[in-house]
Design an enzyme around this catalytic site. Structure first.
Site, short mmCIF file in Angstrom:
data_model
loop_
_atom_site.label_atom_id
_atom_site.label_comp_id
_atom_site.label_asym_id
_atom_site.label_seq_id
_atom_site.Cartn_x
_atom_site.Cartn_y
_atom_site.Cartn_z
N ASP A 137 0.84 -1.20 0.00
CA ASP A 137 0.00 0.00 0.00
C ASP A 137 0.87 1.26 0.00
O ASP A 137 1.98 1.24 0.55
CB ASP A 137 -0.92 -0.04 1.24
CG ASP A 137 -2.09 0.92 1.11
OD1 ASP A 137 -2.30 1.46 0.00
OD2 ASP A 137 -2.79 1.14 2.11
N GLY A 174 0.11 5.49 -4.33
CA GLY A 174 -0.51 6.77 -4.69
C GLY A 174 0.06 7.91 -3.85
O GLY A 174 0.42 8.97 -4.38
N ARG A 175 0.21 7.67 -2.54
CA ARG A 175 0.75 8.72 -1.67
C ARG A 175 2.21 9.03 -1.98
O ARG A 175 2.66 10.16 -1.92
CB ARG A 175 0.59 8.33 -0.19
CG ARG A 175 -0.80 8.68 0.36
CD ARG A 175 -1.13 7.92 1.60
NE ARG A 175 -1.44 6.53 1.31
CZ ARG A 175 -1.55 5.59 2.21
NH1 ARG A 175 -1.32 5.86 3.48
NH2 ARG A 175 -1.87 4.36 1.87
N HIS A 214 2.78 3.50 -8.95
CA HIS A 214 2.65 2.06 -9.25
C HIS A 214 3.90 1.57 -10.00
O HIS A 214 4.36 0.46 -9.79
CB HIS A 214 1.39 1.80 -10.07
CG HIS A 214 0.11 2.13 -9.36
ND1 HIS A 214 -0.13 1.75 -8.05
CD2 HIS A 214 -0.99 2.81 -9.75
CE1 HIS A 214 -1.33 2.17 -7.69
NE2 HIS A 214 -1.86 2.83 -8.69
N SER A 251 -7.08 -5.83 -6.03
CA SER A 251 -8.20 -6.42 -5.29
C SER A 251 -9.48 -6.40 -6.11
O SER A 251 -9.58 -5.70 -7.13
CB SER A 251 -8.43 -5.65 -3.98
OG SER A 251 -9.02 -4.40 -4.27
N THR A 252 -10.48 -7.17 -5.65
CA THR A 252 -11.78 -7.17 -6.33
C THR A 252 -12.36 -5.74 -6.32
O THR A 252 -13.09 -5.36 -7.22
CB THR A 252 -12.77 -8.14 -5.64
OG1 THR A 252 -12.70 -7.97 -4.22
CG2 THR A 252 -12.47 -9.58 -5.96
N GLU A 253 -12.00 -4.96 -5.30
CA GLU A 253 -12.51 -3.59 -5.18
C GLU A 253 -11.76 -2.62 -6.10
O GLU A 253 -12.28 -1.57 -6.47
CB GLU A 253 -12.38 -3.09 -3.73
CG GLU A 253 -13.33 -3.75 -2.73
CD GLU A 253 -12.98 -5.21 -2.42
OE1 GLU A 253 -11.78 -5.58 -2.48
OE2 GLU A 253 -13.90 -6.00 -2.13
N LEU A 290 10.92 -20.89 -4.74
CA LEU A 290 9.98 -19.92 -4.17
C LEU A 290 8.69 -19.95 -4.98
O LEU A 290 8.73 -20.00 -6.21
CB LEU A 290 10.58 -18.51 -4.24
CG LEU A 290 9.65 -17.35 -3.87
CD1 LEU A 290 9.37 -17.32 -2.38
CD2 LEU A 290 10.27 -16.01 -4.27
N SER A 346 -8.22 -5.35 4.68
CA SER A 346 -8.76 -5.03 3.35
C SER A 346 -9.11 -6.25 2.50
O SER A 346 -8.71 -6.35 1.34
CB SER A 346 -7.79 -4.12 2.58
OG SER A 346 -7.62 -2.92 3.26
N GLU A 389 0.92 -13.65 12.05
CA GLU A 389 1.47 -12.48 12.73
C GLU A 389 1.30 -11.30 11.77
O GLU A 389 1.47 -11.45 10.55
CB GLU A 389 2.95 -12.68 13.03
CG GLU A 389 3.22 -13.80 14.02
CD GLU A 389 2.62 -13.54 15.40
OE1 GLU A 389 2.67 -12.38 15.85
OE2 GLU A 389 2.08 -14.49 16.00
C1 FPP Z 1 -1.86 0.26 -3.35
O1 FPP Z 1 -1.42 1.59 -3.42
C2 FPP Z 1 -1.33 -0.53 -4.43
C3 FPP Z 1 -2.08 -1.14 -5.40
C4 FPP Z 1 -3.53 -1.02 -5.47
C5 FPP Z 1 -1.49 -1.93 -6.46
C6 FPP Z 1 -0.17 -2.57 -6.20
C7 FPP Z 1 0.54 -2.59 -7.48
C8 FPP Z 1 1.88 -2.55 -7.66
C9 FPP Z 1 2.83 -2.60 -6.55
C10 FPP Z 1 2.47 -2.43 -9.02
C11 FPP Z 1 2.25 -3.54 -9.96
C12 FPP Z 1 2.33 -4.89 -9.35
C13 FPP Z 1 3.13 -5.90 -9.77
C14 FPP Z 1 3.00 -7.23 -9.14
C15 FPP Z 1 4.13 -5.73 -10.82
P1 FPP Z 1 -2.52 2.72 -3.51
O2 FPP Z 1 -2.68 3.08 -4.95
O3 FPP Z 1 -3.77 2.30 -2.83
O4 FPP Z 1 -1.81 3.85 -2.72
P2 FPP Z 1 -2.48 4.98 -1.83
O5 FPP Z 1 -3.22 4.28 -0.71
O6 FPP Z 1 -1.33 5.78 -1.34
O7 FPP Z 1 -3.39 5.76 -2.74
#
Ligand code: FPP
Length: 253
Positions: free
Chosen positions: A25, A28-29, A42, A70-72, A136, A201, A212
């Protein structure tokens, strides 16, 4: 950068978690702080995926599950969904040789059928190419949500009961586990969430019964191998009781 071997990092090789799951997570921030578009976050996040998967392999973790979509997340703006799908495809294509070289198997958990055709095609190719790899298991959770996973499992079990392949008395916790996307995998020993949010989530909610949990304030694009090692050290200091009484060592699994 040359990586540390496990001997250099003072981890106990006997209590390395079998399965680590990560809620990635904060992309975006990370981008917002730099006045950049969310997609840049991303992009940087996918570089971190590479670093952390490599680190997990070096540290002897057997299964890593990454919550990538996610599904959301389908409800995000169309251009962001499209960018995430493109990044996933790029990752799967560009990492195929590395996965093969490092004996890593790719697996997907979630509603694969909902993914765009071109992404599914690359997933199939890489999953097939890596299916005998056993150092792995890299699980990407894509269009994944625990509630959907459990609902799908219940429907499959109900169908078997309807067909008289099963009777209601056959429904056990193991039977349910064996109808989830994660069947035949160990439950996650450790779930890490980045960016300081205290939520699961809709991630591995059945499987997380005795996991854990570690919440890191670091935004995913800044997450590093060094922090992962610190978290593993913290994990190894915990006393996992699985609902039983205190144990004098933490090597009970
Ligand atoms: C959450 O950050 C992240 C995601 C919804 C997607 C995760 C995707 C990647 C790490 C990149 C592509 C993945 C692979 C496996 C190559 P957010 O957008 O919710 O961030 P925020 O909460 O700061 O807005």
């Amino acid at each position: 950068m040359k990586s540390n071997s496990i001997k250099d990092v003072t981890l106990n090789p006997e209590t390395i978690p079998s399965h680590v799951a990560i809620i990635m997570d904060g992309n975006g921030r990370w981008a917002k702080k730099r006045l950049m578009n969310r997609v840049k976050g991303h992009e940087q996040g996918s570089k971190t995926v590479r670093t952390i998967v490599t680190a997990c392999r070096e540290l002897g973790i057997g299964t890593v599950t990454l919550y990538a979509f996610s599904t959301e997340n389908w409800a995000r703006p169309k251009h962001e969904v499209k960018a995430l799908m493109m990044l996933l495809k790029k990752f799967i294509v560009s990492e195929k040789e590395t996965l093969l070289k490092h004996n890593i198997q790719l697996n997907i958990i979630g509603q694969v059928y909902k993914l765009p055709e071109d992404v599914k095609k690359e997933i199939d190719i890489t999953m097939e190419a890596t299916r005998n790899n056993d150092k792995l298991l890299l699980n990407l959770a894509l269009s994944y949500g625990s509630r959907e996973e459990i609902t799908t499992a219940v429907k499959k079990i109900a169908k078997k009961i309807e067909l008289k392949e099963l009777a209601p008395k056959d429904i056990t916790q193991d039977l349910i586990s064996n109808h989830l996307y994660t069947k035949s995998m160990p439950d996650p020993d450790l779930i890490i969430r980045t960016s300081g949010e205290y939520r699961l989530s809709n991630f591995l909610m059945w499987q997380a019964a005795y996991s854990e949990i570690y919440i890191s304030d670091t935004l995913w694009p800044d997450f590093s191998k060094e922090e992962l090692i610190d978290i593993l050290k913290n994990y190894q200091e915990r006393d996992r009781r699985f609902g039983k009484v205190a144990c004098s060592t933490s090597s009970d699994g």
